[in-house]
Design a protein around this motif. Structure first.
Motif, short mmCIF file in Angstrom:
data_model
loop_
_atom_site.label_atom_id
_atom_site.label_comp_id
_atom_site.label_asym_id
_atom_site.label_seq_id
_atom_site.Cartn_x
_atom_site.Cartn_y
_atom_site.Cartn_z
N TYR A 1 -4.33 -13.75 10.33
CA TYR A 1 -3.50 -14.21 11.44
C TYR A 1 -2.07 -14.31 10.89
O TYR A 1 -1.82 -15.04 9.95
CB TYR A 1 -4.03 -15.57 11.88
N TRP A 2 -1.17 -13.52 11.46
CA TRP A 2 0.23 -13.64 11.05
C TRP A 2 1.10 -13.37 12.26
O TRP A 2 1.15 -12.24 12.75
CB TRP A 2 0.58 -12.68 9.89
N GLY A 3 1.77 -14.36 12.80
CA GLY A 3 2.63 -14.22 13.96
C GLY A 3 2.06 -14.98 15.15
O GLY A 3 0.85 -15.10 15.30
N SER B 1 -5.58 -25.85 3.20
CA SER B 1 -5.92 -27.26 3.41
C SER B 1 -5.62 -27.70 4.84
O SER B 1 -6.27 -28.60 5.36
CB SER B 1 -5.18 -28.15 2.42
N SER B 2 -4.65 -27.05 5.52
CA SER B 2 -4.38 -27.48 6.90
C SER B 2 -5.54 -27.05 7.80
O SER B 2 -5.84 -27.73 8.78
CB SER B 2 -3.04 -26.98 7.41
N ALA B 3 -6.20 -25.95 7.47
CA ALA B 3 -7.33 -25.52 8.30
C ALA B 3 -8.45 -26.54 8.25
O ALA B 3 -8.97 -26.98 9.28
CB ALA B 3 -7.83 -24.15 7.83
N ALA C 1 -3.17 -27.15 16.65
CA ALA C 1 -2.49 -27.80 15.53
C ALA C 1 -2.18 -26.81 14.41
O ALA C 1 -1.11 -26.85 13.80
CB ALA C 1 -3.36 -28.94 15.00
N SER C 2 -3.13 -25.94 14.11
CA SER C 2 -2.95 -24.97 13.02
C SER C 2 -3.84 -23.79 13.35
O SER C 2 -5.07 -23.95 13.47
CB SER C 2 -3.39 -25.62 11.70
N GLY C 3 -3.23 -22.61 13.56
CA GLY C 3 -3.98 -21.45 14.05
C GLY C 3 -5.27 -21.21 13.29
O GLY C 3 -6.33 -20.99 13.88
N SER C 4 -5.18 -21.26 11.96
CA SER C 4 -6.36 -20.93 11.16
C SER C 4 -7.43 -22.03 11.24
O SER C 4 -8.59 -21.78 10.93
CB SER C 4 -5.95 -20.70 9.71
N ALA C 5 -7.05 -23.24 11.65
CA ALA C 5 -8.01 -24.35 11.70
C ALA C 5 -9.12 -24.08 12.71
O ALA C 5 -10.25 -24.54 12.55
CB ALA C 5 -7.30 -25.65 12.05
N ALA D 1 7.62 -18.95 8.17
CA ALA D 1 7.61 -17.57 7.67
C ALA D 1 7.16 -16.59 8.75
O ALA D 1 7.67 -15.48 8.85
CB ALA D 1 6.70 -17.47 6.45
N MET D 2 6.21 -17.02 9.60
CA MET D 2 5.78 -16.15 10.71
C MET D 2 6.95 -15.89 11.66
O MET D 2 7.12 -14.78 12.17
CB MET D 2 4.66 -16.82 11.50
N GLU D 3 7.73 -16.92 11.91
CA GLU D 3 8.87 -16.79 12.82
C GLU D 3 9.92 -15.84 12.23
O GLU D 3 10.49 -15.01 12.94
CB GLU D 3 9.43 -18.19 13.11
N LYS E 1 -0.49 -5.57 3.72
CA LYS E 1 0.37 -5.25 4.88
C LYS E 1 1.06 -6.52 5.37
O LYS E 1 2.26 -6.51 5.67
CB LYS E 1 -0.49 -4.62 5.97
N MET E 2 0.31 -7.63 5.45
CA MET E 2 0.93 -8.89 5.90
C MET E 2 2.06 -9.29 4.96
O MET E 2 3.15 -9.68 5.41
CB MET E 2 -0.13 -10.00 5.94
N HIS E 3 1.83 -9.18 3.64
CA HIS E 3 2.90 -9.57 2.71
C HIS E 3 4.07 -8.59 2.78
O HIS E 3 5.23 -9.00 2.64
CB HIS E 3 2.34 -9.72 1.29
N ILE F 1 -4.74 -12.72 -0.40
CA ILE F 1 -3.70 -13.73 -0.71
C ILE F 1 -3.13 -14.24 0.60
O ILE F 1 -2.80 -13.44 1.47
CB ILE F 1 -2.55 -13.11 -1.54
N ASP F 2 -3.01 -15.56 0.75
CA ASP F 2 -2.46 -16.12 1.99
C ASP F 2 -1.01 -16.55 1.78
O ASP F 2 -0.32 -16.00 0.95
CB ASP F 2 -3.39 -17.22 2.50
N ALA F 3 -0.56 -17.56 2.52
CA ALA F 3 0.84 -17.96 2.43
C ALA F 3 1.05 -18.87 1.22
O ALA F 3 1.33 -20.06 1.34
CB ALA F 3 1.25 -18.65 3.72
N GLY F 4 0.88 -18.30 0.05
CA GLY F 4 1.01 -19.03 -1.20
C GLY F 4 0.77 -18.07 -2.34
O GLY F 4 0.46 -16.89 -2.10
O1 PMV Z 1 -2.90 -21.68 10.23
P1 PMV Z 1 -1.59 -21.54 9.55
O2 PMV Z 1 -0.47 -21.82 10.46
O3 PMV Z 1 -1.51 -22.28 8.26
O4 PMV Z 1 -1.41 -19.97 9.15
C1 PMV Z 1 -2.33 -19.28 8.35
C2 PMV Z 1 -1.75 -18.01 7.84
C3 PMV Z 1 -2.56 -17.29 6.76
O5 PMV Z 1 -3.30 -18.18 5.99
C4 PMV Z 1 -1.59 -16.54 5.85
C5 PMV Z 1 -3.48 -16.23 7.37
C6 PMV Z 1 -4.75 -16.73 7.99
O6 PMV Z 1 -5.26 -16.03 8.88
O7 PMV Z 1 -5.30 -17.77 7.58
#
Ligand code: PMV
Length: 320
Positions: A16-18, A101-103, A133-137, A187-189, A234-236, A274-277
């Motif tokens: 998920y990116w964007g 951790s937010s998920a 709250a958090s897309g990936s959650a 970063a998505m924005e 591709k995401m990175h 690799i995710d956002a880290g």
């Molecule tokens: O759910 P967020 O807003 O933390 O975004 C997750 C973004 C990535 O971890 C990079 C990709 C994903 O699908 O989990």
């Protein structure tokens, strides 16, 4: 009235990116993930009409900085006129360092808060609330292999396979445990506004999702490896090409990719994502797990490795 829930982070294989709707936090693309087993967040929520405001304690420390997002999520779950709440969170892995951790936190929060508010909600409704709250959650509501589909007006999350159907292992190589400098939302924005590759990323996602779906259905590891590594790089690339560029990697991240390539060339069933880290997650066949963990632990710059199987979705915990 209180309740406790436990949820696990998930690792996206197709990312998920964007966002297509920032106010409602709706993703611009579908995604596919695996829910982990051994890492978890446990969240206790207690509504109390005598409280003047919400409070949040994370791993025994007051964490007022994270409170606004938590309070917003509690409003979504229990309504704006809800009583204030005491929220306690215990997390057995590094927070905000790209280990999702937010998920696990928001999946556990919506399950605990819903029960504490006396609401009987379906898993689909809880996933939608977590996703706000958090897309990936949203994906952490389910165990095993999970797909988040973008509907016309909301998201829909479903299980593609159980952990027992294909018991892969995940080895996470932690290369830096400090919180990330740019949040995934920011970063998505930046990617949406200022990456020349963003449009192409959106256009190609359905084909990557289809490949991953069919690889999971057929338990075809090399097909899944191929599309997951491609989708991650591709995401990175989308982020690297944006202005300003967003680069989450460090030197050890790249060394870990080299280690994975080396393991692959010796015939081990493993791929990276690799995710956002800066952490590298190596997904592997059970027989390869010990060697993958050793090789990553010996890679220069790796602080620690965490190993996990694939686990179950978020659920209430019975505690006296
Ligand atoms: O759910 P967020 O807003 O933390 O975004 C997750 C973004 C990535 O971890 C990079 C990709 C994903 O699908 O989990």
């Amino acid at each position: 009235m209180g309740a406790i829930a436990r949820a696990r982070p998930n690792i996206a294989l197709i990312k998920y990116w964007g966002k297509r709707d920032r106010d409602r936090n709706l993703p611009a693309v579908g995604s596919i993930s695996i829910t982990l087993e051994d890492l978890y967040t446990e969240m206790a929520v207690e509504f109390d009409a005598d409280l003047a405001e919400d409070s949040l304690v994370v791993n025994d420390e007051d964490s007022p900085g994270l409170l606004p997002r938590i309070s917003r999520s509690l409003d979504a779950v229990a309504g704006n006129s809800r009583p204030r709440a005491r929220v306690r969170s215990e997390c057995n892995f590094p927070i905000a360092a790209g280990l999702a951790s937010s998920a696990s936190a928001f999946a556990a929060l919506v399950v605990a808060a819903s029960a504490a508010a006396g609401r009987d909600r379906s898993v689909a409704e809880l996933a939608s609330l977590a996703g706000f709250a958090s897309g990936s959650a949203a994906r952490s509501l389910y165990g095993g292999f999970v797909e988040l589909r973008n509907g016309d007006d909301d998201i829909a999350v479903e299980s593609l396979a159980d952990a027992a159907d294909w018991p892969l292992r995940v080895i996470a190589a932690v290369t830096a445990s400090a919180p990330k400098p740019v949040s995934s939302g920011e970063a998505m924005e930046i990617s949406r506004r200022a990456s020349p590759f963003y449009r192409r990323w959106l256009d190609e996602q359905p084909a990557d999702l289809e490949l991953a779906r069919s690889a999971i259905a057929a338990r075809d590891f090399s097909k899944l490896a191929d599309v997951a590594e491609h989708n991650c790089l591709k995401m990175h690339s989308v982020m690297w090409a944006s202005r300003p560029p967003v680069v989450y990697w460090n030197a050890a991240t790249l060394s870990c990719l080299q280690t994975v390539r080396d393991l692959q060339s010796r015939g081990h069933g493993v791929f990276f994502t690799i995710d956002a880290g800066p952490q590298v997650k190596a997904v592997c066949l059970q027989g390869a797990a010990a060697e993958v963990a050793d090789a990553l632990a010996q890679t220069p710059g790796v602080e620690s490795v965490l190993a996990s199987g694939i686990g179950a979705g978020a659920a209430l915990v019975d505690k006296p």
